[in-house]
Design an enzyme around this catalytic site. Structure first.
Site, PDB file in Angstrom:
ATOM      1  N   HIS A   7     -50.351  57.642 -22.190  1.00  0.00           N
ATOM      2  CA  HIS A   7     -50.745  56.473 -22.040  1.00  0.00           C
ATOM      3  C   HIS A   7     -50.487  55.463 -23.247  1.00  0.00           C
ATOM      4  O   HIS A   7     -49.978  56.065 -24.315  1.00  0.00           O
ATOM      5  CB  HIS A   7     -52.290  56.277 -21.687  1.00  0.00           C
ATOM      6  CG  HIS A   7     -53.124  56.723 -23.008  1.00  0.00           C
ATOM      7  ND1 HIS A   7     -53.381  57.884 -23.511  1.00  0.00           N
ATOM      8  CD2 HIS A   7     -53.812  55.893 -23.811  1.00  0.00           C
ATOM      9  CE1 HIS A   7     -54.183  57.831 -24.434  1.00  0.00           C
ATOM     10  NE2 HIS A   7     -54.401  56.751 -24.685  1.00  0.00           N
ATOM     11  N   ASP A   9     -52.150  52.086 -25.093  1.00  0.00           N
ATOM     12  CA  ASP A   9     -53.483  51.559 -25.097  1.00  0.00           C
ATOM     13  C   ASP A   9     -53.553  50.011 -24.521  1.00  0.00           C
ATOM     14  O   ASP A   9     -52.570  49.319 -24.641  1.00  0.00           O
ATOM     15  CB  ASP A   9     -53.969  51.420 -26.551  1.00  0.00           C
ATOM     16  CG  ASP A   9     -54.327  52.875 -27.254  1.00  0.00           C
ATOM     17  OD1 ASP A   9     -54.505  53.829 -26.318  1.00  0.00           O
ATOM     18  OD2 ASP A   9     -53.932  52.920 -28.311  1.00  0.00           O
ATOM     19  N   HIS A 157     -48.667  58.046 -26.054  1.00  0.00           N
ATOM     20  CA  HIS A 157     -49.463  59.043 -26.596  1.00  0.00           C
ATOM     21  C   HIS A 157     -50.277  59.992 -25.868  1.00  0.00           C
ATOM     22  O   HIS A 157     -50.743  59.478 -24.751  1.00  0.00           O
ATOM     23  CB  HIS A 157     -50.132  58.435 -28.061  1.00  0.00           C
ATOM     24  CG  HIS A 157     -51.154  57.473 -27.808  1.00  0.00           C
ATOM     25  ND1 HIS A 157     -50.864  56.092 -27.462  1.00  0.00           N
ATOM     26  CD2 HIS A 157     -52.677  57.672 -27.790  1.00  0.00           C
ATOM     27  CE1 HIS A 157     -51.952  55.525 -27.237  1.00  0.00           C
ATOM     28  NE2 HIS A 157     -53.106  56.481 -27.522  1.00  0.00           N
ATOM     29  N   ARG A 172     -60.548  54.671 -35.194  1.00  0.00           N
ATOM     30  CA  ARG A 172     -59.033  54.245 -34.563  1.00  0.00           C
ATOM     31  C   ARG A 172     -59.487  52.635 -34.635  1.00  0.00           C
ATOM     32  O   ARG A 172     -60.434  52.172 -34.627  1.00  0.00           O
ATOM     33  CB  ARG A 172     -58.891  54.467 -33.299  1.00  0.00           C
ATOM     34  CG  ARG A 172     -57.597  53.964 -32.911  1.00  0.00           C
ATOM     35  CD  ARG A 172     -57.493  54.328 -31.271  1.00  0.00           C
ATOM     36  NE  ARG A 172     -58.393  53.728 -30.780  1.00  0.00           N
ATOM     37  CZ  ARG A 172     -57.943  52.703 -29.552  1.00  0.00           C
ATOM     38  NH1 ARG A 172     -56.710  52.597 -29.303  1.00  0.00           N
ATOM     39  NH2 ARG A 172     -58.822  51.964 -28.860  1.00  0.00           N
TER      40      ARG A 172
END
Length: 181
Positions: A7, A9, A157, A172
């Site tokens: 995917h 983000d 990723h 993150r």
């Protein structure tokens, strides 16, 4: 263990994340790698026929399919007003490099605008599988304290879920992005 699918983000937003910074605070004794796929290489290596079909095409990105595996409709439906489906180009242009790259993913891309559903599903299936090609990938093996930055506009990723029953603890930060073109 929730993100073990290829995917990019928050493509369900009008302005998806430019990139992200991930800091691994705790790593398992084995496994837990992250893979990134170069979506410009994925585009470059498509056949000319496929490129002709998708150049100029737009696809719908919706947050509900990406989160439906975690939450029921009763929890997601009230958020639809805050995060309505958006359309983005199937092939976006990187604003700094000018490279063209695939901008569809399994989590949030639901269909290609103007195509019959069966044709759209078949074509999207082919396009999202381009991230699975090993020649377009890099694999990063984490050590505690490592930091990685990636360009969400140009990559997808995949967090490998192969470390149970151990933990992988990370922090993150997503970086505000632009409207794809």
């Amino acid at each position: 263990t929730y993100e073990n699918v290829w995917h990019a983000d928050v493509t369900f937003r009008e302005r998806p994340a430019l990139g992200a910074v991930l800091h691994l605070r705790e790593v398992p004794p084995f496994g837990g790698d992250t893979l990134w796929a170069d979506m410009a290489a994925a585009y470059d290596n498509l056949s000319d026929d496929i490129k002709a079909r998708i150049d100029g095409a737009r696809a719908v990105h919706d947050f509900i399919p990406g989160f439906a595996r975690f939450y029921g409709p009763d929890r997601l439906a009230p958020l639809q007003d805050r995060f309505p489906p958006v359309t983005h180009p199937v092939v976006r242009t990187h604003p700094e490099t000018g490279r063209r790259m695939l901008f569809v993913n399994t989590s949030f891309t639901t269909h290609i605008v103007g195509m019959e559903r069966e044709e759209s599903d078949r074509l999207l299936g082919h396009l999202v599988r381009q991230a699975h090609v090993p020649e377009y990938q890099v694999r990063f093996h984490w050590q505690a304290g490592d930091v990685a930055f990636w360009d969400n506009r140009a990559t997808q990723h995949y967090a490998v879920d192969d470390y149970a029953p151990h933990r992988r603890v990370a922090e993150r930060v997503a970086i505000a992005g632009d409207r794809p073109y």
